[in-house]
Motif scaffolding. Structure first.
Motif, mmCIF file in Angstrom:
data_model
loop_
_atom_site.group_PDB
_atom_site.id
_atom_site.type_symbol
_atom_site.label_atom_id
_atom_site.label_comp_id
_atom_site.label_asym_id
_atom_site.label_seq_id
_atom_site.Cartn_x
_atom_site.Cartn_y
_atom_site.Cartn_z
ATOM 1 N N VAL A 38 -37.227 3.634 4.299
ATOM 2 C CA VAL A 38 -36.194 4.659 4.497
ATOM 3 C C VAL A 38 -36.548 5.538 5.695
ATOM 4 C CG1 VAL A 38 -35.037 6.648 3.456
ATOM 5 C CG2 VAL A 38 -35.650 4.674 2.039
ATOM 6 N N HIS A 70 -30.516 2.263 -0.156
ATOM 7 C CA HIS A 70 -30.849 3.598 0.351
ATOM 8 C C HIS A 70 -31.672 3.404 1.630
ATOM 9 C CE1 HIS A 70 -33.609 7.364 -0.148
ATOM 10 N NE2 HIS A 70 -32.747 7.522 0.846
ATOM 11 N N THR A 92 -29.312 11.625 0.452
ATOM 12 C CA THR A 92 -29.588 10.200 0.654
ATOM 13 C C THR A 92 -28.317 9.476 1.111
ATOM 14 O OG1 THR A 92 -29.221 9.830 -1.711
ATOM 15 C CG2 THR A 92 -31.486 10.127 -0.981
#
Length: 587
Positions: free
Chosen positions: A360, A108, A124
């Motif tokens: 992320v 991710h 995501t």
């Protein structure tokens, strides 16, 4: 008779290929790559290499790279397609002799945030050969067919991209013949995708506006309605096999490349701005004039390669009498300036865990109409065909009304970060802005542009940081440093024309097949070549392609073929090593 002619042609072709592959040494080597050594953590030693300015020694070098800013460094958020034996992994290994290491990010790697307040939706994005597609299907169960079709387009775009590069490498007359006769379109649908705008493509696939954003969320200043569907598809495909970040940070890239340049008789100089490309009476480039303090020093060279963009090269560096030539103006008319960018850099006294952040990155949009948001920020010379907009952001209202931003945290991505800077973290926010909003200060000296300039850019900073704090509430109390880079900053330190870090605009006009064939590394000035993002596409990989194409033209050989041959050799060697290891285990 025909058989004899064919035999002569075949023998000539076979002989030429043999001479190309075996008769001349490849610029690449299987043996140059060595296991990565320990990372240099001593900043003084790093600066000694990265901030060189020893002139008398350097002028005798075989080849030189001149850099305007203090460090040969470009911001890097992450990069894809660096899996084992990928073409880009091989290239990076070759130009750094295997010393540049990349850390693979978690599966991710991106989150797309759409809307504000209670209307906020988060999606995501995960890497993986099959996982990326399957993960999106789970989030959009009513649009599985659209996702499948888009991924087919992504795959096609990636496989057929070499054809686009070929347009710039084969003789121009042949490229134009293939384009204008329609043979190129018949040969591959990739050429049709190239000239199709991204909005038309995604609207054919789905009516789900959020999913349309996902298909085009990598914003680089060009609205989807005016950008190429093939280039947008390549952006997402680039991370399908994973996202990576250089261990030790982005400065590791120039650090190791500079070492290799020096090893082979060259050097990289910083604080050495080129003031002019020298052109003789016959119209051929023969070197550059470089500023050293108040002096200008002429450095002569048989070949000059400019990586500072077409506009800088043709409008700033060429002598005035060369700039006005029709052939130069034609090249300039093929492209238009890219959109400026604004970056907010923040430093925090806290670890990722303490701040509630991760590796992320977040792409944040106030709504799901990317065309409307980007057109809202356009200025007078940006015209979006067939798109009407009732309002354009003015200079005074712009800072508090920026509709999108990219938020990334370099420190959690870098496994060396807490070793080099224990207990510290950093954040970068990027958004697109109009150069015109800052133009009134363009002639003021850097760091002394005045209180009104500081106040204006800090209004952007406040809005962006407040918006980020909605996503990451723990940031505010740990903030210890903040600085803002405007288009003027990008222009001063990076030499970016009008502050556009992605160089010329990546619009449909630029990717018209006729323009693709004509906009090549050679220039109307003999011995002068251009490289970088203006040759293919934006970002570090786009610039890398520009470099490979330029090297092909300067060296007179297809370095892509050399790389593909090397890739095959390395794959074979790896297979033999694995077979030997398996046999040893079985004994």
């Amino acid at each position: 008779m025909w058989l004899l002619a064919f035999l002569v042609w075949f023998l000539s072709w076979a002989g030429g290929m043999y001479w190309y592959l075996c008769g001349r040494p490849s610029p690449f080597s299987e043996d140059c790559v060595k296991p990565a050594g320990p990372m240099e953590l001593n900043q003084k030693k790093r600066d000694k290499l990265l901030k060189q300015g020893e002139w008398m020694m350097s002028l005798s070098m075989h080849w030189l790279i001149y850099q305007k800013s203090k460090m040969p460094l470009k911001r890097l958020h992450y990069v894809g397609q660096l899996h084992e034996n990928s073409l880009f992994k091989i290239i990076f290994d070759q130009i750094t002799e295997g010393q540049l290491e990349f850390a693979e990010l978690d599966q991710h790697f991106d989150t797309v945030v759409i809307g504000t307040g209670k209307e906020t939706r988060e999606y995501t994005i995960c890497s993986g050969k099959t996982e990326m597609e399957e993960h999106l299907k789970k989030q959009f169960p009513d649009d599985t067919e659209a996702i499948e079709e888009f991924f087919k387009i992504m795959k096609l775009s990636a496989r057929k991209t070499p054809y686009l590069a070929a347009l710039k490498l084969i003789p121009e007359w042949l490229a134009l013949f293939l384009v204008r006769s329609g043979l190129a379109n018949l040969y591959s649908s990739a050429f049709q995708l190239l000239s199709m705008n991204a909005t038309d493509l995604v609207e054919k696939l789905t009516s789900n506006k959020d999913l349309q954003v996902i298909f085009a969320y990598y914003f680089y200043g060009t609205p989807p309605r005016d950008s190429s569907s093939l280039i947008n598809a390549l952006m997402l495909h680039h991370f399908k096999r994973g996202a990576y970040y250089p261990k030790g940070g982005a400065s590791e890239i120039p650090y190791h490349i500079t070492k290799v340049i020096q090893k082979y008789g060259g050097n990289v100089l910083v604080r050495a701005p080129v003031s002019q490309i020298l052109v003789d009476s016959q119209g051929a480039a023969y070197g550059v004039a470089v500023k050293k303090g108040k002096e200008e020093i002429e450095v002569r060279a048989p070949v000059v390669i400019s990586n500072c963009g077409i506009f800088n090269t043709f409008k700033r560096l060429l002598p005035p009498e060369i700039q006005v030539k029709p052939e130069i103006q034609k090249r300039l008319d093929m492209v238009r300036p890219g959109k400026g960018s604004l970056l907010l850099f923040s430093g925090f006294d806290g670890t990722a865990e303490e701040l509630g952040i991760s590796a992320v990155s977040r792409w944040v949009f106030k709504n799901n109409d990317m065309d409307a948001m980007l057109v809202l920020m356009q200025f007078f010379f940006y015209h979006i065909e067939g798109f009407s907009v009732s309002k354009i952001l003015g200079k005074e209202e712009a800072p508090e009304n920026i509709p999108m931003m990219f938020v990334t945290f370099p420190s959690p991505k870098d496994p060396m970060s807490q070793i080099r800077h224990p207990g510290k973290s950093c954040m970068t926010i990027l958004t697109m802005v109009n150069y015109e909003w800052f133009e009134e200060w363009k002639d003021t000296p850097v760091k002394r542009r005045g209180a009104d300039y500081v106040e204006y850019k800090n209004r952007f900073a406040k809005h962006l940081f407040d918006w980020a704090c909605v996503l990451y509430p723990k940031l505010r109390e740990k903030l210890v440093f903040q600085d803002v880079a405007t288009p003027l900053t990008n222009n001063f330190y990076l030499g970016s024309y009008r502050g556009a870090i992605y160089s010329t605009d990546h619009n449909l006009d630029r990717y018209h097949m006729d323009i693709m064939a004509k906009n090549r590394c050679e220039t109307p000035v003999k011995n002068l070549y251009v490289s970088g993002q203006d040759m293919f596409s934006c970002g570090i990989i786009g610039a890398l392609h520009g470099g490979l194409m330029c090297a092909s033209r300067v060296l007179g050989r297809m370095v892509y073929i050399d790389l593909l041959v090397l890739k095959k050799k390395l794959k074979k060697r790896k297979a033999l090593e694995l077979a030997a290891l398996t046999e040893k285990k079985l004994q």
